[in-house]
Structures are given as structure tokens and as C-alpha cells.
Design a protein around this motif. Sequence first.
Motif, PDB file in Angstrom:
ATOM      1  N   ASP A 272       9.140   1.691  -0.124  1.00  0.00           N
ATOM      2  CA  ASP A 272       8.643   2.889   0.564  1.00  0.00           C
ATOM      3  C   ASP A 272       9.615   3.279   1.669  1.00  0.00           C
ATOM      4  OD1 ASP A 272       6.691   4.837   0.845  1.00  0.00           O
ATOM      5  OD2 ASP A 272       5.101   3.319   0.589  1.00  0.00           O
ATOM      6  N   ARG A 273       9.607   4.556   2.033  1.00  0.00           N
ATOM      7  CA  ARG A 273      10.482   4.985   3.141  1.00  0.00           C
ATOM      8  C   ARG A 273       9.809   4.750   4.486  1.00  0.00           C
ATOM      9  NH1 ARG A 273      13.428   8.258  -0.137  1.00  0.00           N
ATOM     10  NH2 ARG A 273      15.435   7.234  -0.387  1.00  0.00           N
ATOM     11  N   SER A 274       8.433   4.768   4.481  1.00  0.00           N
ATOM     12  CA  SER A 274       7.735   4.585   5.744  1.00  0.00           C
ATOM     13  C   SER A 274       6.951   3.278   5.714  1.00  0.00           C
ATOM     14  CB  SER A 274       6.764   5.750   5.965  1.00  0.00           C
ATOM     15  OG  SER A 274       5.918   5.856   4.838  1.00  0.00           O
ATOM     16  N   GLN A 275       6.652   2.788   6.924  1.00  0.00           N
ATOM     17  CA  GLN A 275       5.923   1.529   7.003  1.00  0.00           C
ATOM     18  C   GLN A 275       4.481   1.747   6.598  1.00  0.00           C
ATOM     19  OE1 GLN A 275       6.482  -0.491  10.690  1.00  0.00           O
ATOM     20  NE2 GLN A 275       5.803  -2.451   9.813  1.00  0.00           N
ATOM     21  N   HIS A 276       3.963   0.925   5.676  1.00  0.00           N
ATOM     22  CA  HIS A 276       2.626   1.093   5.138  1.00  0.00           C
ATOM     23  C   HIS A 276       1.623   0.367   6.012  1.00  0.00           C
ATOM     24  CE1 HIS A 276      -0.644   1.105   2.181  1.00  0.00           C
ATOM     25  NE2 HIS A 276       0.016   2.097   1.606  1.00  0.00           N
ATOM     26  N   ASP A 277       1.792  -0.971   6.123  1.00  0.00           N
ATOM     27  CA  ASP A 277       0.955  -1.761   7.033  1.00  0.00           C
ATOM     28  C   ASP A 277       1.760  -2.972   7.491  1.00  0.00           C
ATOM     29  OD1 ASP A 277       0.923  -3.576   4.935  1.00  0.00           O
ATOM     30  OD2 ASP A 277      -0.961  -2.767   4.131  1.00  0.00           O
ATOM     31  N   SER A 278       1.073  -3.974   8.027  1.00  0.00           N
ATOM     32  CA  SER A 278       1.790  -5.107   8.604  1.00  0.00           C
ATOM     33  C   SER A 278       2.502  -5.952   7.552  1.00  0.00           C
ATOM     34  CB  SER A 278       0.818  -5.990   9.389  1.00  0.00           C
ATOM     35  OG  SER A 278      -0.141  -6.525   8.487  1.00  0.00           O
ATOM     36  N   SER A 279       2.096  -5.796   6.283  1.00  0.00           N
ATOM     37  CA  SER A 279       2.752  -6.597   5.241  1.00  0.00           C
ATOM     38  C   SER A 279       4.084  -5.991   4.810  1.00  0.00           C
ATOM     39  CB  SER A 279       1.825  -6.771   4.028  1.00  0.00           C
ATOM     40  OG  SER A 279       1.616  -5.510   3.437  1.00  0.00           O
ATOM     41  N   SER A 280       4.412  -4.820   5.272  1.00  0.00           N
ATOM     42  CA  SER A 280       5.685  -4.197   4.922  1.00  0.00           C
ATOM     43  C   SER A 280       6.828  -4.878   5.670  1.00  0.00           C
ATOM     44  CB  SER A 280       5.684  -2.717   5.286  1.00  0.00           C
ATOM     45  OG  SER A 280       4.721  -2.041   4.537  1.00  0.00           O
ATOM     46  N   LEU A 281       7.920  -5.038   4.967  1.00  0.00           N
ATOM     47  CA  LEU A 281       9.103  -5.654   5.585  1.00  0.00           C
ATOM     48  C   LEU A 281      10.248  -4.664   5.512  1.00  0.00           C
ATOM     49  CD1 LEU A 281       8.856  -9.117   3.814  1.00  0.00           C
ATOM     50  CD2 LEU A 281       8.479  -8.732   6.258  1.00  0.00           C
TER      51      LEU A 281
END
Lengths: 344, 288
Positions: A272-281
Amino acid sequence: MSIEIESINKQFGSFTALGDVSLSIPSGELVALLGPSGSGKTTLLRIIAGLESPDSGRILFNGEDTTESHVRERKVGFVFQHYALFKHMTVFDNVVFGLTVRPKETRPSKGEIRDKVTELLRLVQLEGMAKRYPAQLSGGQRQRIALARALAVEPQVLLLDEPFGALDAQVRTELRRWLRRLHDEIHVTSVFVTHDQEEALEVADRIVVMNKGRIEQAGTPDQVYEHPANPFVLNFLGNVNLFHGRIQSAGEGQPEADNSVSYVRSHDVEIDRSQHDSSSLKAEVKHIQKLGPSVRITLSINDSESFVEAELTRDVFQNLDLQQGEQVYVRPRQVRVFAEDYQI
Amino acid sequence: MSAPTRTLTAHANGNHRITEPAPVRWVLTTVALVFLALFLALPLAAVFSQAFEKGFGTYLLALKEPDTLAAVKLTLITAAVAVPLNLVFGVMASWAIAKFSFPGKNLLITLIDLPFSVSPIISGLIYVLIFGRQGWLGPFLEAHDIKILFAVPGILLATIFVTFPFIARELIPLMESQGRDEEEAAMVLGASGLQTFFRITLPNIKWGIIYGVILCNARAMGEFGAVSVVSGHIRGITNTVPLQVEILYNEYNYTAAFAVASLLAFLALITLAVKSVAEWNVRENMEP
């Protein structure tokens, strides 16, 4: 006919080919023995056929102990990886071989034999090839003749040793679909050996995953794919990424362990280009590899040494329009956690 | 998969051939041909020219001589005994070696090669040591009036020993390359051991057997050293064709010597022809 395999052991010198293997195969099922080379799958198949004898353990056909009976008496059909057609005989003579070696009393008449060959050649879709020699056939045709030859003796069990292993990719795909249809038509209990997970997933009613002479998991294709019993099965059925770490909050059915390894299949990695939630790295696109219908992307996770592989469909890839060196966010869709002490 | 690769190679070969420069090729070919002419063609021509030196009539007369006819007969008998025995042994040994593993397998392979590695003279002397008057069994044989040495049985034994490896040596690699797959397939289909052997194994090694037999036969008929030791050179009784040639030659009877020698040369030519046909077929059968 059902097959019962009871704690089979087989040793080749100091190498343990099979260590206490037990398995039961219900009548009429098409079972795949899946595993890497040296996992013991071919040895197990040959022991079922009677071409190899186990050091200990029993093989039962329909509840009857056949461990001691000779390969001749077991009434199995066996298809070899390299066909093993009789080179000096025509297709006709190959197919009828099993009938002509019978003693006179049980041997069918010439007319019956001819009808049988016609019927079998129709079944394997090679009508009119009866007069040819194996050398005049393509690989795929040879393997179908080998199958017709095995079926001619009306075996109660059909055993196939890497039947499509020596064929090129396209013929392999065609033949395995055809084998599946054939099995639906004749319903003979069949066991086939393969190292190709795709083949096993597509063809088999049940998959038996083997490794180092043991059975890791046996179940329907869905079961072994969706609920792998251990990291080996998960790893063998598709590309996976490993994340080492501590589990902060164990989910349902997941082990609570200080040290654990999380496994994510590469097609379960979302970019993804944007951060989704805390699990995104946050990660950097390192390499893009186009593999026909899918695209494999290698990313390096920021502030760590680890790499992640993601597999996207071409559509998704084109919509994202990823460029090498770009900063993106990755997020695992589905994570499987196993305790760290497990060795793959 | 392989089809496009093959076209590619063919294409590359068509454009620039990767080969040695022309002078090198010419020199190598010439050296090889001169060597062949000098050491093979010339002696062969000499044999025939000497044999026919005094005309065809003399040639035939030399062959019709009773001692020579006896030598031809003995040679034929020797081959007729030695070749079938070695055929049976060779097929059994190579079958065991190629298709099964058993303790002592390597020892057996070494033993099969033994006659190749010992000088034929030694092979003959072995029998003198065993059956000779001073040998192990000498007194026993004399007491029972059994003649082995300086008689036909000795010649047979020496010939069998010397020609022992030919068929087995030919069949072992052929059978090993064919593997056990076809035999296993036959057994799964219900064939008995004998049915498997006669319907699957034997047809597959047919040309290998022919090849081995023809070489074995050539050696059995042409063996000189070992036979010379055990034969005793009794004219008309224990002389084989090669021994007869030597005797005639030593008597300065050149035309007769070369006439008899030409028989062996004919044998060599026939052997060579059958061998090349068999060789070609064996190679075909080696393909899996």
C-alpha cells in the motif's frame, strides 16, 4: 479397495527412508504423496506395490495382510516415471502384456483381448496407435500407453510414481487434468507420488505431505493448504516469508510463546502507499520480477535487515504502478505462528 | 522444451562452424589413415597375396590337406563348445551383476576380468599345473586313463578360460544402462521370472549378445598362446588352425601357411562386419 499402511520402517544402509509410517487410504480415493526428493514417498509407493519390502510393518489391502505376497499376486497397476514401456513391442503388445502372461485357464481369448485394447486405447484417447512402437510416440502418449497397460489387468489399486515428472510443463498440466477425469470415470483407488505441490493440489482428493521419511500431514488439499500442521507443510505448499519476533497478544488457536516465528505466504502480503494500521511496515521496493500472470516483488523492511517477498496479480501491480526504489507500506493479510524451536 | 534449443544450436552451427583449421584436420586424418594402412590393411593384403601367390588351385590344395582339415575341424569344435558355455555363463553373470546387489559382487566383476589381465601363456600354464603329469590332479588322471592335457579337453578348457569375459563384459554395461524398470513393470503385470527373462530381458539384450558372441567366437577360433601350451602340437589331432599356421610356416611352407591364415583373416572380416551392425543396434537399445 482400501489400503492400510501400518507402522512401516525401511532402512537403506544407514539412511532411514521410512520411519514408522502409518496411513490409511479409503477405497476409491485419489491420494497424492507429496514431498521433496529423499522424503521417502517413492519408497512408500514401491512398498505398497511390493517392489520393495519393508523392514517392519504391514500393508493391508481391504483388511487383508499382503505384506508377504509377491508383487505378481498383488494385482496393482504401476506407472513408472520413465514409462518403462517394452521398447521392442508395439503399443498393442505392451497393453496386452499383463493378459498374455496369464496361465492358459485364465487368459482371455484373442477376440476378448482385441476388444479390451480397443476399449483401453479409447479410454486413453490413443485410438489407432496400436501398431506403433513406443519410440514413435511422444512423452505424453507414452505415459498414457503405460497407464492403459497398467489398467488392462483391471488392478484394484493404481500406483503412479511421478507420472508426469518427465514431461514438459504444458503436457503435464493437460495430463493431470485428464488423470483427474479418468479417475472420476473409473474410481480405482489410486496413489501418486509427486514433488509438485500444484499438481497435488489440483488432482488429489487427499494430500499426504512427507518429509525425511515421515508423514508431516495428511488431509484434503484445502486442509493442508489452509491449515498447515507445521512450518514444513506451509513452506512446501507455496512461498512464505518469515518474521521472527515475540507474540504480544496471542490470537485464538495460536501458541503463546516468547520466541516464535510468523509465516506469511507471499500472496498474502499487501502493498500500500499509505499506512493502513499498526501492522503495516515501511519498506522499500528492491526488485520487481514479472512471472507471467503474477508479479513478484522483493522489498526490504526499513530499519531491519529482513526482506519480504510479495506476489501480486498483474492487475493489482498495474494499478499500484510500483517503481523500483519506492517507499511503500507492507501488511500481512494472514499470519501463521509456530513456536521457534521447530526446524524446517 | 528441447525443440527450440536444438534449432538454435543447428542455426549457430550453420553460420560459423566451430572446428580446427583445415591444415590440422588434414594432418590428423592423414596420420590416422597412414597408420591404418600400415598396420592393418597392408598385413591383410599380404596374407591374401601370399596365399594366392601360386594360384587358386594351390590355395585349395593347401586347404584340403588332411592335417589342415583336422585343424579346422578341431577349431570349429572348440568354438562350438566354448561359445555356448560362455554365453550361458555370461548372460547369467551379467544379469546377476546388473540387476541385483549381493555380497561378493565386486569380486565377481574382478574375476570376470581376470582372463583379460593375465597373459594367455599363463592361462595355459595354469592347466599344466593342475592336470599335468607333475600337477595336482596328474596322478589321479593317469591312474584313471583320462587325458586332458595334450588332448582336446585341455584345448577346450584353455579356450573357455581365455574367452570367458567377452560376453559378460559386453552385457553388463548394456543391462546396467537399461535398468530394472521394464522387468519391474513386467512383474507388476503378473509375469513370472522366466516370462520376464524371455519376453523382456532377452529381447532387450539381443544385439549385445550377438556382439559378445561374435567377439567370443573370433577369440575362441584365433587363440594361440594358451592353446599352444596345452595342445602338445600333435599333427592332425591337437592342432587348431592358428597352431597349424605356425607349423606350416616353420616348415617354410609359406603358401600353405598363408592359405590357412587367410581363413582366419576371413573370419576377422566377417566378425568386423557383424560387429559393426551389432554395435549400431546396441547403441540404439541403450537409449532409455
